[in-house]
Design a protein around this motif. Structure first.
Motif, PDB file in Angstrom:
ATOM      1  N   PRO A  82      -5.324   7.354 -48.236  1.00 25.85           N
ATOM      2  CA  PRO A  82      -4.762   6.006 -48.354  1.00 25.85           C
ATOM      3  C   PRO A  82      -3.391   6.040 -49.013  1.00 25.85           C
ATOM      4  O   PRO A  82      -3.027   7.006 -49.690  1.00 25.85           O
ATOM      5  CB  PRO A  82      -5.781   5.284 -49.247  1.00 25.85           C
ATOM      6  CG  PRO A  82      -6.354   6.380 -50.088  1.00 25.85           C
ATOM      7  CD  PRO A  82      -6.410   7.586 -49.202  1.00 25.85           C
ATOM      8  N   PHE A  83      -2.640   4.983 -48.814  1.00 21.82           N
ATOM      9  CA  PHE A  83      -1.328   4.898 -49.449  1.00 21.82           C
ATOM     10  C   PHE A  83      -1.500   4.770 -50.958  1.00 21.82           C
ATOM     11  O   PHE A  83      -2.308   3.973 -51.448  1.00 21.82           O
ATOM     12  CB  PHE A  83      -0.561   3.688 -48.922  1.00 21.82           C
ATOM     13  CG  PHE A  83       0.723   3.435 -49.661  1.00 21.82           C
ATOM     14  CD1 PHE A  83       1.861   4.172 -49.390  1.00 21.82           C
ATOM     15  CD2 PHE A  83       0.775   2.472 -50.672  1.00 21.82           C
ATOM     16  CE1 PHE A  83       3.036   3.953 -50.090  1.00 21.82           C
ATOM     17  CE2 PHE A  83       1.944   2.238 -51.376  1.00 21.82           C
ATOM     18  CZ  PHE A  83       3.083   2.978 -51.085  1.00 21.82           C
ATOM     19  N   SER A 138      -7.036   1.642 -50.783  1.00 26.67           N
ATOM     20  CA  SER A 138      -8.053   1.325 -49.773  1.00 26.67           C
ATOM     21  C   SER A 138      -8.725  -0.017 -49.994  1.00 26.67           C
ATOM     22  O   SER A 138      -9.798  -0.268 -49.461  1.00 26.67           O
ATOM     23  CB  SER A 138      -9.128   2.424 -49.709  1.00 26.67           C
ATOM     24  OG  SER A 138      -8.604   3.575 -49.122  1.00 26.67           O
ATOM     25  N   LYS A 174       1.537  -6.871 -39.321  1.00 29.43           N
ATOM     26  CA  LYS A 174       1.525  -5.493 -39.802  1.00 29.43           C
ATOM     27  C   LYS A 174       2.958  -5.011 -39.963  1.00 29.43           C
ATOM     28  O   LYS A 174       3.770  -5.133 -39.048  1.00 29.43           O
ATOM     29  CB  LYS A 174       0.774  -4.589 -38.837  1.00 29.43           C
ATOM     30  CG  LYS A 174      -0.723  -4.859 -38.774  1.00 29.43           C
ATOM     31  CD  LYS A 174      -1.430  -3.866 -37.862  1.00 29.43           C
ATOM     32  CE  LYS A 174      -2.920  -4.106 -37.843  1.00 29.43           C
ATOM     33  NZ  LYS A 174      -3.630  -3.148 -36.949  1.00 29.43           N
ATOM     34  N   ASP A 176       5.425  -1.850 -42.377  1.00 24.49           N
ATOM     35  CA  ASP A 176       5.296  -0.533 -43.014  1.00 24.49           C
ATOM     36  C   ASP A 176       4.551  -0.616 -44.337  1.00 24.49           C
ATOM     37  O   ASP A 176       3.949   0.361 -44.790  1.00 24.49           O
ATOM     38  CB  ASP A 176       6.682   0.067 -43.239  1.00 24.49           C
ATOM     39  CG  ASP A 176       7.388   0.415 -41.937  1.00 24.49           C
ATOM     40  OD1 ASP A 176       6.682   0.580 -40.920  1.00 24.49           O
ATOM     41  OD2 ASP A 176       8.631   0.507 -41.931  1.00 24.49           O
ATOM     42  N   GLY A 178       1.959  -2.638 -45.005  1.00 26.77           N
ATOM     43  CA  GLY A 178       0.529  -2.812 -44.816  1.00 26.77           C
ATOM     44  C   GLY A 178       0.218  -3.961 -43.882  1.00 26.77           C
ATOM     45  O   GLY A 178       1.040  -4.368 -43.054  1.00 26.77           O
ATOM     46  N   ARG A 179      -0.973  -4.527 -44.046  1.00 24.00           N
ATOM     47  CA  ARG A 179      -1.446  -5.591 -43.177  1.00 24.00           C
ATOM     48  C   ARG A 179      -1.510  -6.897 -43.971  1.00 24.00           C
ATOM     49  O   ARG A 179      -2.007  -6.923 -45.103  1.00 24.00           O
ATOM     50  CB  ARG A 179      -2.830  -5.233 -42.632  1.00 24.00           C
ATOM     51  CG  ARG A 179      -3.460  -6.288 -41.733  1.00 24.00           C
ATOM     52  CD  ARG A 179      -4.785  -5.777 -41.163  1.00 24.00           C
ATOM     53  NE  ARG A 179      -5.672  -5.311 -42.217  1.00 24.00           N
ATOM     54  CZ  ARG A 179      -6.501  -6.113 -42.899  1.00 24.00           C
ATOM     55  NH1 ARG A 179      -6.529  -7.411 -42.640  1.00 24.00           N
ATOM     56  NH2 ARG A 179      -7.283  -5.614 -43.828  1.00 24.00           N
ATOM     57  N   PRO A 192      -2.851  -2.448 -48.125  1.00 26.01           N
ATOM     58  CA  PRO A 192      -1.970  -1.309 -47.809  1.00 26.01           C
ATOM     59  C   PRO A 192      -2.665  -0.363 -46.841  1.00 26.01           C
ATOM     60  O   PRO A 192      -3.885  -0.447 -46.644  1.00 26.01           O
ATOM     61  CB  PRO A 192      -1.750  -0.662 -49.176  1.00 26.01           C
ATOM     62  CG  PRO A 192      -2.963  -1.015 -49.964  1.00 26.01           C
ATOM     63  CD  PRO A 192      -3.372  -2.385 -49.497  1.00 26.01           C
ATOM     64  N   PRO A 193      -1.944   0.566 -46.225  1.00 22.45           N
ATOM     65  CA  PRO A 193      -2.562   1.523 -45.302  1.00 22.45           C
ATOM     66  C   PRO A 193      -3.725   2.256 -45.974  1.00 22.45           C
ATOM     67  O   PRO A 193      -3.577   2.815 -47.064  1.00 22.45           O
ATOM     68  CB  PRO A 193      -1.411   2.472 -44.946  1.00 22.45           C
ATOM     69  CG  PRO A 193      -0.177   1.643 -45.142  1.00 22.45           C
ATOM     70  CD  PRO A 193      -0.470   0.741 -46.294  1.00 22.45           C
ATOM     71  N   GLY A 195      -5.714   4.779 -44.578  1.00 21.36           N
ATOM     72  CA  GLY A 195      -5.957   6.169 -44.221  1.00 21.36           C
ATOM     73  C   GLY A 195      -7.367   6.352 -43.690  1.00 21.36           C
ATOM     74  O   GLY A 195      -8.043   5.399 -43.301  1.00 21.36           O
TER      75      GLY A 195
END
Length: 424
Positions: A82-83, A138, A174, A176, A178-179, A192-193, A195
């Motif tokens: 994860p980021f 996450s 979305k 860079d 995150g969502r 955030p991303p 992973g």
């Protein structure tokens, strides 16, 4: 998403390992079984490939370590994590009268297990003010962006864009960073991303499970050592299985040899056979209490019907030509029972015993989940209440290892005691 990725990795490793063994290892060794005229469908031609077994276990360990970021697995084999770090995004606020202003939200994402500490940034000037948010990896968080803005949602203000991309309730944006989505009340939901690695609370890495096992083995858990917990479970399983086999095998023999016994007991056996042992737990507790007696009786019932059916199948499966041959040689019924029926029914009985032992293991854990002060099931139950996933996973692994070990011992005993299995 993570489950699908794990499945793809497992299939890829399986296919790759099969091809390597099939085309490289097999060519370097000579397999005399392949020289047999008939191999397909011949049980004697199919044996467990030890290379496949080793690779299978290593594959499971590799996937486990890769998707948990284990230190025991090389870093280049880790699944994308994860980021973690600092990021930011800009939202556009629109007031009720149509005036717009931009503000930046600075986000600090901490790794698994690290403490989330709040921090502050310069709010700046304007209708919309800058914000600071700290959160774990996450996860998603709801950002109350207007807590320091001059125009709030109560005044009719709303977010209309994220990093220049228009957004409205029900939309997903979305970037860079995150969502992003908007809640029903107009707050910003940010993730955030993530992973592909799993959080320790869902699946801890192998080293965490081993460390927990060493800790409990030396210090104990809930006033008992690890070996005492496993010893209690093993004792209950063996005691219940022993009494189930002690009654089930003679019952199966009687049903296989006597029409009257079969007609009398078959409705009972066939009625109880599909009933899960777990369904009997409430009655066993009501009738026998929550002590050791109730648990052993539950395991006795779990193995009784399996052993009876196995013994009955063993007797019914004896080759009738062997019985006729014994009669022609002048054997009595007792001698036929001793030298023909019992030896030829033992393979089925051993198969039933392996199945019954597995059922007993599953049943004892469930029984200990309901009421017990010691045992592997009790450890799993208590640990799950406090989200101690490492203890839960440790208990599951130990139960599986012990059950597998018992099955191996039973197979060795069968090979030693019934060397005629598979021979006509």
């Amino acid at each position: 998403m993570i489950g699908f990725a794990i499945l793809l990795v497992y299939i890829a490793i399986f296919a790759g390992s099969f091809l390597i063994v099939r085309f490289l290892v097999k060519k370097a060794t000579r397999d005399f079984t392949s020289l047999k005229t008939v191999t397909f469908g011949d049980e004697s031609a199919v044996t467990s490939n030890r290379t496949a077994s080793v690779v299978s276990v290593l594959t499971i360990f590799l996937i486990w370590g890769s998707f948990t970021g284990s230190a025991w697995v090389p870093g280049f084999l880790h699944a994308p994590g994860p980021f973690v770090g600092e990021t930011s995004f800009t939202y556009t606020l629109e007031t009720a009268d149509g005036e717009r202003d931009d503000a930046t939200v600075f986000v600090r994402v901490v790794d698994f297990g690290e403490e989330v500490e709040k921090f502050e940034v310069d709010p700046g000037e304007g209708i919309a003010r800058n914000d600071a948010v700290a959160m774990p990896a996450s996860r998603s968080t709801t950002i109350l962006f207007d807590k320091n803005d001059e125009a709030t949602r109560k005044d009719g203000a709303r977010v209309v864009a994220i990093d220049g991309t228009p957004i409205a309730p029900g939309d997903e944006v979305k970037t860079d960073a995150g969502r992003f989505t908007l809640t029903d009340k107009g707050a910003i939901s940010f993730a955030p991303p993530a992973g592909l690695q799993m959080e320790p609370i869902w699946l801890p890495p192998p080293e965490a499970v081993v460390a927990r096992m060493v800790e409990i083995a030396s210090e104990g858990y809930r006033d008992s050592t690890l070996w005492q917990h496993l010893g209690y479970s093993l004792f209950r399983v063996i005691a219940g299985f022993f009494f189930g086999a002690l009654l089930g095998i003679p019952l199966g023999y009687a049903m296989g040899l006597s029409n009257w016994f079969r007609g009398w007991f078959e409705p009972i056996v066939e009625f109880m056979r599909p009933v899960p042992p777990l369904a009997l737990i409430p009655l066993v507790i009501i009738w026998f209490g929550i002590g050791e007696t109730g648990k052993i009786i539950l395991l006795f019932l779990a193995s009784l019907w399996i052993m009876a059916i196995a013994a009955r199948a063993g007797v019914s499966g004896v080759n009738i030509s062997k019985v006729h041959a014994a009669y022609s040689l002048g054997a009595s019924k007792l001698q036929i029972m001793r030298y023909v029926i019992m030896p030829n029914s033992l393979p089925e009985i051993f198969t039933g015993a392996r199945v019954a032992m597995g059922v007993c293991w599953g049943t004892v854990v469930a029984a200990e989940l309901v009421a017990a002060s010691e045992g592997a099931g009790m450890m799993i139950m208590v640990a799950s209440k406090f989200q101690l996933t490492d203890i839960v996973l440790m208990g599951i692994i130990l139960i599986g290892v012990i059950g597998f070990g018992i099955d191996i011992l039973m197979r060795k005993a069968e090979n030693y005691l019934v060397p005629w299995k598979g021979r006509s």
